[in-house]
Scaffold this motif. Structure first.
Motif, PDB file in Angstrom:
ATOM      1  N   ASP A 105      54.659  53.915  39.115  1.00 13.14           N
ATOM      2  CA  ASP A 105      55.177  55.422  39.371  1.00 13.14           C
ATOM      3  C   ASP A 105      55.127  56.212  40.325  1.00 13.14           C
ATOM      4  N   VAL A 106      56.199  56.956  40.790  1.00 15.35           N
ATOM      5  CA  VAL A 106      56.359  57.799  41.552  1.00 15.35           C
ATOM      6  C   VAL A 106      54.744  58.252  41.827  1.00 15.35           C
ATOM      7  N   MET A 107      54.189  58.464  42.369  1.00 14.84           N
ATOM      8  CA  MET A 107      52.813  59.549  42.982  1.00 14.84           C
ATOM      9  C   MET A 107      52.914  61.305  42.820  1.00 14.84           C
ATOM     10  N   PHE A 108      54.292  62.005  43.266  1.00 15.81           N
ATOM     11  CA  PHE A 108      54.533  62.964  43.132  1.00 15.81           C
ATOM     12  C   PHE A 108      55.792  62.962  43.318  1.00 15.81           C
ATOM     13  N   ALA A 109      56.176  64.524  42.940  1.00 16.23           N
ATOM     14  CA  ALA A 109      57.355  64.961  42.799  1.00 16.23           C
ATOM     15  C   ALA A 109      58.067  64.367  44.879  1.00 16.23           C
ATOM     16  N   PRO A 110      59.027  63.868  45.284  1.00 16.47           N
ATOM     17  CA  PRO A 110      59.161  63.843  46.129  1.00 16.47           C
ATOM     18  C   PRO A 110      59.112  65.589  47.194  1.00 16.47           C
ATOM     19  N   GLY A 111      58.795  64.836  48.377  1.00 17.88           N
ATOM     20  CA  GLY A 111      58.696  66.238  49.390  1.00 17.88           C
ATOM     21  C   GLY A 111      57.936  67.107  49.157  1.00 17.88           C
ATOM     22  N   THR A 112      56.799  66.691  48.112  1.00 17.53           N
ATOM     23  CA  THR A 112      55.722  67.580  48.016  1.00 17.53           C
ATOM     24  C   THR A 112      54.504  67.535  48.195  1.00 17.53           C
ATOM     25  N   GLN A 113      53.709  66.435  48.806  1.00 19.43           N
ATOM     26  CA  GLN A 113      52.944  65.728  49.569  1.00 19.43           C
ATOM     27  C   GLN A 113      52.736  64.336  50.776  1.00 19.43           C
ATOM     28  N   CYS A 114      53.003  63.892  51.408  1.00 14.72           N
ATOM     29  CA  CYS A 114      52.563  63.036  52.376  1.00 14.72           C
ATOM     30  C   CYS A 114      51.311  62.095  52.098  1.00 14.72           C
ATOM     31  N   LYS A 115      52.240  60.686  52.015  1.00 11.96           N
ATOM     32  CA  LYS A 115      51.306  60.127  51.275  1.00 11.96           C
ATOM     33  C   LYS A 115      52.039  58.483  52.570  1.00 11.96           C
ATOM     34  N   ARG A 116      51.503  57.740  53.215  1.00 18.16           N
ATOM     35  CA  ARG A 116      52.297  56.528  53.798  1.00 18.16           C
ATOM     36  C   ARG A 116      52.212  55.737  53.404  1.00 18.16           C
ATOM     37  N   SER A 117      53.534  54.791  53.142  1.00 19.97           N
ATOM     38  CA  SER A 117      53.880  53.452  52.314  1.00 19.97           C
ATOM     39  C   SER A 117      54.666  52.635  53.388  1.00 19.97           C
ATOM     40  N   PRO A 118      54.184  51.324  53.339  1.00 20.90           N
ATOM     41  CA  PRO A 118      55.294  50.330  54.471  1.00 20.90           C
ATOM     42  C   PRO A 118      56.655  50.519  53.870  1.00 20.90           C
ATOM     43  N   TYR A 119      56.750  50.616  52.229  1.00 23.31           N
ATOM     44  CA  TYR A 119      57.660  50.739  51.145  1.00 23.31           C
ATOM     45  C   TYR A 119      58.666  51.608  51.987  1.00 23.31           C
ATOM     46  N   ASN A 120      58.366  52.370  52.326  1.00 25.59           N
ATOM     47  CA  ASN A 120      59.333  53.562  52.563  1.00 25.59           C
ATOM     48  C   ASN A 120      60.503  53.251  54.022  1.00 25.59           C
ATOM     49  N   TYR A 121      59.730  52.168  54.652  1.00 28.29           N
ATOM     50  CA  TYR A 121      60.645  52.091  55.864  1.00 28.29           C
ATOM     51  C   TYR A 121      61.545  50.871  55.440  1.00 28.29           C
ATOM     52  N   ASP A 122      60.832  49.531  54.394  1.00 29.38           N
ATOM     53  CA  ASP A 122      61.732  49.143  54.198  1.00 29.38           C
ATOM     54  C   ASP A 122      62.731  49.115  53.412  1.00 29.38           C
ATOM     55  N   ILE A 123      62.930  49.676  52.157  1.00 22.91           N
ATOM     56  CA  ILE A 123      63.769  50.724  51.277  1.00 22.91           C
ATOM     57  C   ILE A 123      64.987  50.632  52.292  1.00 22.91           C
ATOM     58  N   LEU A 124      64.219  52.031  53.472  1.00 24.55           N
ATOM     59  CA  LEU A 124      65.003  52.624  54.220  1.00 24.55           C
ATOM     60  C   LEU A 124      65.409  50.770  54.773  1.00 24.55           C
ATOM     61  N   ALA A 125      65.364  50.167  55.628  1.00 24.55           N
ATOM     62  CA  ALA A 125      66.520  49.395  55.692  1.00 24.55           C
ATOM     63  C   ALA A 125      67.385  48.558  55.358  1.00 24.55           C
ATOM     64  N   ASP A 126      67.160  48.173  54.000  1.00 26.47           N
ATOM     65  CA  ASP A 126      67.783  47.925  52.734  1.00 26.47           C
ATOM     66  C   ASP A 126      69.168  49.179  52.696  1.00 26.47           C
ATOM     67  N   LEU A 127      68.559  50.211  52.318  1.00 25.33           N
ATOM     68  CA  LEU A 127      69.787  51.456  52.386  1.00 25.33           C
ATOM     69  C   LEU A 127      70.685  51.248  53.596  1.00 25.33           C
ATOM     70  N   MET A 128      70.209  50.932  54.646  1.00 24.26           N
ATOM     71  CA  MET A 128      71.102  51.117  55.830  1.00 24.26           C
ATOM     72  C   MET A 128      71.964  49.944  55.981  1.00 24.26           C
ATOM     73  N   ALA A 129      71.999  48.536  55.621  1.00 23.05           N
ATOM     74  CA  ALA A 129      72.411  47.358  55.316  1.00 23.05           C
ATOM     75  C   ALA A 129      73.320  47.242  54.328  1.00 23.05           C
ATOM     76  N   LYS A 130      73.208  48.179  53.074  1.00 16.25           N
ATOM     77  CA  LYS A 130      74.047  47.972  52.201  1.00 16.25           C
ATOM     78  C   LYS A 130      74.758  48.603  52.661  1.00 16.25           C
ATOM     79  N   SER A 131      75.055  50.136  53.154  1.00 14.72           N
ATOM     80  CA  SER A 131      75.461  51.449  53.669  1.00 14.72           C
ATOM     81  C   SER A 131      76.599  50.570  54.319  1.00 14.72           C
TER      82      SER A 131
END
Length: 506
Positions: free
Chosen positions: A171-197
Motif C-alpha cells: 500500500d502507498v502510505m500517503f498521498a504523494p507529496g504530502t509527507q516525507c518518509k524515508r525508503s531506500p526503494y525510492n532511489y532504487d526505483i529511480l535508478a530503474d527509471l533512469m536505466a529504462k529511459s
C-alpha cells in the motif's frame, strides 16, 4: 597506524594565522585549517572510538584536502589510503540525484512525470499513479521502507526491475507529496527509471552522465565485492571490550544499487563536493541551474528543517547547512555542505557501530569558523564498558561515573544519552537485564528531566513484566516532551497497549 594526506589544486597558505575575516571570504577558511591539529584530532577519534579507520575530506571552492588514518582491513593491517575504494552508502543518493538532474537538463527525463509513464510495471495498492521522480528524490512518494537484502545479493541485469516489481501488493502510505518518509526503494526505483529511459544499465547511465565527466575514475555502482582493494566492513564483536571484527556480510546487492550502491575513494568524492560548490560554472556536465536545483530545499519537514534531493537540510544561525548522514552495512559517513560559505566536509569510517560521523564533521566545521580543534572527548559509555570488561562491578563503575560528573566530566563526554547507551548495550546486545535496569534507574535519578532516560527505563521495566511502573515512566517522558513521535516512542506505546490488553484478558 598509517597517516596519509594530499593537497589538490592549491596549497593552504598561512596555516598559523588566526585573524578574523568576513564570513563571505572563503580564503579565511583555508587559512584557518590547521593541518597538524586536524591530524592529531583524527588520530584521537580513531583511538577513542572503536574505529578501524577514518577518512576526512575538507573542500572549498578551489581546494581539496584529504586525510586518512587506520586500516581498510583491520585483520590484515591493510592501510586505508586516499586510493582505497570504500562502500559509500547513503552518498549514493547524491550521485543518483546528480545523474537524474543531468538527464533532465538534456531533455531525457522529466522529474515531474509519473513514473508509470516510463515503467508500466511499477504498480502498488492505492494512489501510486501520481508518484513522480521528484517524489522519489525527496522521499515523499509514500513507498514503504524495506531494508536492503545484503544477505541474499543479486547481480542480474534486471535486479533493479525486480525491486520495482516487488512492491505490487504494498500500500502507498500517503498521498504523494504530502509527507516525507524515508525508503531506500525510492532511489532504487529511480535508478530503474533512469536505466529504462536511456535503454542502458543503470551503472552505464551514472558512469556516462556523472562519474566520467567529473573524472571519478575509481568510482562505480557495480563493484567487485571480492576484491582485496575494497575497504572491509567492521562491527563490534564484544560490547564490553569493544573489540572489532570484519562483518560477515558485505553490503552490496544490485537490487539496491540506487540507494546503497556507490563505491568510491576520498579523492573522487572531493571532485563531486567541489562541483556542488561551483554554482557559477558548468562542472561535469551539470549546469549551474541543475546544481542550484540539487542544492534546494524541496520539502519542509520541520520549523527549520527541509528535505532536498539526497539531503537533509537545516537552517542554523543564519546559515543553511546540507547534510547526508548514514550508518549501514559496517560503514558510516557524513557529508556536510554550507554553500553560502563554499565549504564542505566529509567524514567516513568502515564501521557502523556506536559512531556518529556527523559529530566529527561539526567539530571540523566549527574549526573552519575559528574554533580550536582539540582532541575528542572519550564517550563515557565506552569507558564504563571497558571498566566492566576489566572485572569491576557495576556499582563501582556507576560510582566512578558519578565522581567524574561531580568534577565536571574532564576528558569524558557525558550526558543522559551516553549513560543510556550503556544500558541499551547491556539490555539488547548482552541480555543483561538486571544490569541494564540498574543503569536506566541511575540515569533517571541523575537526569530526571530527560525524556529519553524515562523511555529507556520504561522499556526495561516492561521487558521485566512491571507494566504499571513502565507506564508511569512512559507517561513521564511524554509529559516532559509531548511532541515526541519517533519510531521508538511508537514501538513502546504499542508494546504497552499489548501488555495492558494481555493483563486485562488474563
Amino acid at each position: 597506524m598509517v597517516l596519509d594526506r594530499r593537497i589538490c589544486s592549491l596549497v593552504f597558505f598561512c596555516l598559523a594565522l588566526t585573524q578574523c575575516s568576513p564570513v563571505q571570504d572563503t580564503s579565511s577558511y583555508k587559512a584557518r585549517l590547521d593541518i597538524p591539529a586536524l591530524k592529531s584530532f583524527t588520530q584521537s577519534v580513531v583511538q577513542t572510538y572503536p574505529l578501524p579507520a577514518m577518512a576526512v575530506v575538507v573542500v572549498t571552492r578551489d581546494t581539496a584536502y584529504y586525510l586518512t588514518t587506520g586500516y581498510s582491513d583491520l585483520a590484515r593491517k591493510i592501510p586505508f589510503t586516499d586510493s582505497t575504494v570504500f562502500f559509500a552508502g547513503g552518498f549514493s543518493e547524491l550521485l543518483v540525484a546528480s545523474t537524474a538532474l543531468r538527464l533532465q537538463q538534456v531533455g531525457k527525463l522529466s522529474l515531474q512525470d509519473p513514473v508509470v509513464r516510463e515503467l508500466p510495471y511499477f504498480q502498488m495498492q492505492g494512489d501510486y499513479q501520481r508518484i513522480s521522480a521528484h517524489h522519489l528524490l525527496t522521499h515523499t512518494s509514500g513507498i514503504p521502507h524495506f531494508n536492503p537484502a545484503w544477505d541474499m545479493p543479486a547481480y542480474e541485469e534486471d535486479a533493479l526491475e525486480a525491486t520495482t516489481r516487488s512492491i505490487i501488493f504494498q500500500d502507498v502510505m500517503f498521498a504523494p507529496g504530502t509527507q516525507c518518509k524515508r525508503s531506500p526503494y525510492n532511489y532504487d526505483i529511480l535508478a530503474d527509471l533512469m536505466a529504462k529511459s536511456e535503454q542502458k544499465s543503470f551503472e552505464e547511465v551514472v558512469h556516462a552522465e556523472t562519474l566520467a565527466p567529473l573524472g571519478m575514475r575509481h568510482s562505480s555502482f557495480f563493484p567487485d565485492t571480492s576484491s582485496a582493494e575494497l575497504a572491509r566492513p567492521h562491527e563490534i564483536l564484544n560490547w564490553i571490550s569493544y573489540d572489532l571484527r570484519e562483518s560477515e556480510i558485505y553490503p552490496y546487492t544490485r537490487e539496491n544499487a540506487g540507494s546503497f550502491g556507490l563505491h568510491t575513494t576520498v579523492g573522487d568524492m572531493a571532485k563531486w563536493m567541489q562541483m556542488v560548490l561551483r554554482t557559477d560554472t558548468v562542472q561535469g556536465g551539470l549546469s549551474s541551474a541543475s546544481i542550484d536545483q540539487l542544492m534546494t530545499a524541496h520539502y519542509k519537514t520541520g520549523e527549520n528543517t527541509y528535505k532536498g534531493y539526497g539531503w537533509e537540510i537545516r537552517d542554523s544561525e543564519g546559515m543553511r547547512v546540507f547534510h547526508n548522514s548514514w550508518n549501514a552495512g559496517g560503514f558510516s559517513g557524513d557529508l556536510s555542505v554550507i554553500p553560502a560559505e563554499e565549504m564542505a566536509v566529509m567524514v567516513l569510517s568502515n564501521t557502523s557501530d556506536d559512531f556518529n560521523p556527523s559529530v566529527i564533521s561539526e567539530h571540523i566545521l566549527d574549526h573552519l569558523h575559528g574554533a580550536s580543534l582539540s582532541t575528542v572527548k572519550y564517550p563515557i559509555h565506552i569507558a564504563m564498558s571497558r571498566k566492566l570488561n576489566e572485572g569491576r562491578c557495576l556499582e563501582e563503575v556507576l560510582a566512578w561515573h558519578d565522581s567524574l560528573m561531580m568534577a565536571g566530566g574532564g576528558d569524558y563526554l557525558m550526558g543522559p544519552a551516553l549513560l543510556g547507551q550503556l544500558g541499551v548495550n547491556l539490555l539488547h546486545r548482552l541480555s543483561r537485564m538486571e544490569d541494564a535496569t540498574e543503569v536506566f534507574l541511575h540515569a533517571v535519578q541523575l537526569y530526571p528531566e530527560s525524556p529519553e532516560a524515562h523511555l529507556n527505563l520504561a522499556e526495561a521495566l516492561l521487558t521485566s513484566g512491571l507494566l504499571a511502573e513502565a507506564k508511569t515512566h512512559f507517561e513521564e517522558a511524554m509529559k516532559l516532551r509531548p511532541s515526541m513521535n519517533s519510531p521508538y516512542v511508537s514501538f513502546l506505546r504499542e508494546q504497552l497497549a499489548v501488555a495492558q490488553e494481555n493483563q486485562a484478558s488474563s
